[in-house]
Write a protein that holds these residues in place. Structure first.
Motif, short mmCIF file in Angstrom:
data_model
loop_
_atom_site.label_atom_id
_atom_site.label_comp_id
_atom_site.label_asym_id
_atom_site.label_seq_id
_atom_site.Cartn_x
_atom_site.Cartn_y
_atom_site.Cartn_z
N ASP A 19 0.66 -0.96 -0.22
CA ASP A 19 -0.31 0.21 -0.05
C ASP A 19 0.93 1.32 0.09
N TRP A 20 0.77 1.57 -1.36
CA TRP A 20 1.50 4.07 -1.48
C TRP A 20 1.13 4.58 0.28
N ASP A 21 0.33 3.97 0.40
CA ASP A 21 0.21 5.16 1.76
C ASP A 21 0.53 4.39 3.23
N LYS A 34 9.11 -11.53 -3.09
CA LYS A 34 7.91 -12.18 -4.34
C LYS A 34 8.63 -10.99 -4.88
N ASP A 35 8.11 -11.37 -6.84
CA ASP A 35 8.70 -9.99 -7.55
C ASP A 35 7.59 -9.78 -7.58
N LYS A 36 8.00 -8.90 -9.16
CA LYS A 36 6.87 -7.25 -9.28
C LYS A 36 5.24 -7.46 -9.32
N PHE A 37 4.90 -6.86 -8.66
CA PHE A 37 3.40 -7.25 -8.89
C PHE A 37 2.48 -6.40 -9.02
N ALA A 38 1.40 -5.58 -9.14
CA ALA A 38 1.03 -4.42 -9.70
C ALA A 38 0.45 -3.90 -8.17
N VAL A 39 0.11 -2.77 -8.00
CA VAL A 39 -0.52 -1.54 -7.01
C VAL A 39 -0.03 -0.95 -7.28
N ASN A 85 -1.38 2.09 -9.20
CA ASN A 85 -0.50 2.94 -10.74
C ASN A 85 0.78 1.81 -11.10
N GLY A 86 1.20 1.84 -10.06
CA GLY A 86 2.84 0.86 -10.06
C GLY A 86 2.27 -0.70 -9.62
N HIS A 87 4.46 -0.63 -9.73
CA HIS A 87 4.46 -2.00 -8.48
C HIS A 87 5.52 -2.18 -7.22
N MET A 88 5.11 -3.32 -7.20
CA MET A 88 5.99 -3.10 -5.74
C MET A 88 7.13 -4.80 -5.82
N TYR A 89 8.09 -4.99 -5.26
CA TYR A 89 8.75 -6.20 -4.63
C TYR A 89 8.09 -5.97 -2.99
N GLN A 90 8.66 -7.65 -3.00
CA GLN A 90 8.66 -7.90 -1.48
C GLN A 90 10.15 -8.29 -0.62
N ILE A 91 10.84 -7.46 -0.06
CA ILE A 91 11.76 -8.16 0.29
C ILE A 91 11.76 -8.93 1.60
N LYS A 92 12.76 -9.61 1.54
CA LYS A 92 12.94 -10.56 2.95
C LYS A 92 12.94 -10.09 4.04
N ALA A 127 8.89 -1.28 -7.03
CA ALA A 127 9.80 -1.86 -8.46
C ALA A 127 10.08 -1.35 -9.61
N ASN A 128 9.93 0.16 -9.77
CA ASN A 128 10.00 1.32 -10.30
C ASN A 128 11.82 1.40 -10.71
N PRO A 129 11.90 1.06 -12.25
CA PRO A 129 13.17 0.66 -12.44
C PRO A 129 14.29 2.23 -12.82
N SER A 130 13.53 3.56 -12.49
CA SER A 130 13.78 4.45 -12.12
C SER A 130 14.67 4.81 -10.83
N TYR A 131 14.23 3.59 -9.96
CA TYR A 131 14.23 4.34 -8.81
C TYR A 131 15.51 2.96 -7.73
#
Length: 62
Positions: A13-15, A31-36, A38-45, A52-56
């Motif tokens: 959740d972006w908030d 957890k590989d890239k998934f939609a959240v 208007n964007g995408h996230m990864y879950q980390i260990k 998951a934005n490749p600009s960041y």
């Protein structure tokens, strides 16, 4: 990370911001890239989530 600092999130959740991380930190994606919204996230260990934005962030595989 390719930006100076970046928020992590407690849930997909972006908030639901957790803590910021700094350039050069490395994380293990569980957890590989998934939609959240208007964007995408990864879950980390750690259990947190990160954009998951490749600009960041960059993904490296073995």
């Amino acid at each position: 990370m390719v930006t100076d600092s970046l928020w992590t999130y407690n849930s997909p959740d972006w908030d639901d911001r957790a803590v910021t991380v700094k350039r050069g930190e490395v994380f293990t994606v569980v957890k590989d890239k998934f939609a959240v919204g208007n964007g995408h996230m990864y879950q980390i260990k750690s259990g947190l989530y990160i954009t998951a934005n490749p600009s960041y962030v960059r993904v490296y595989t073995k």
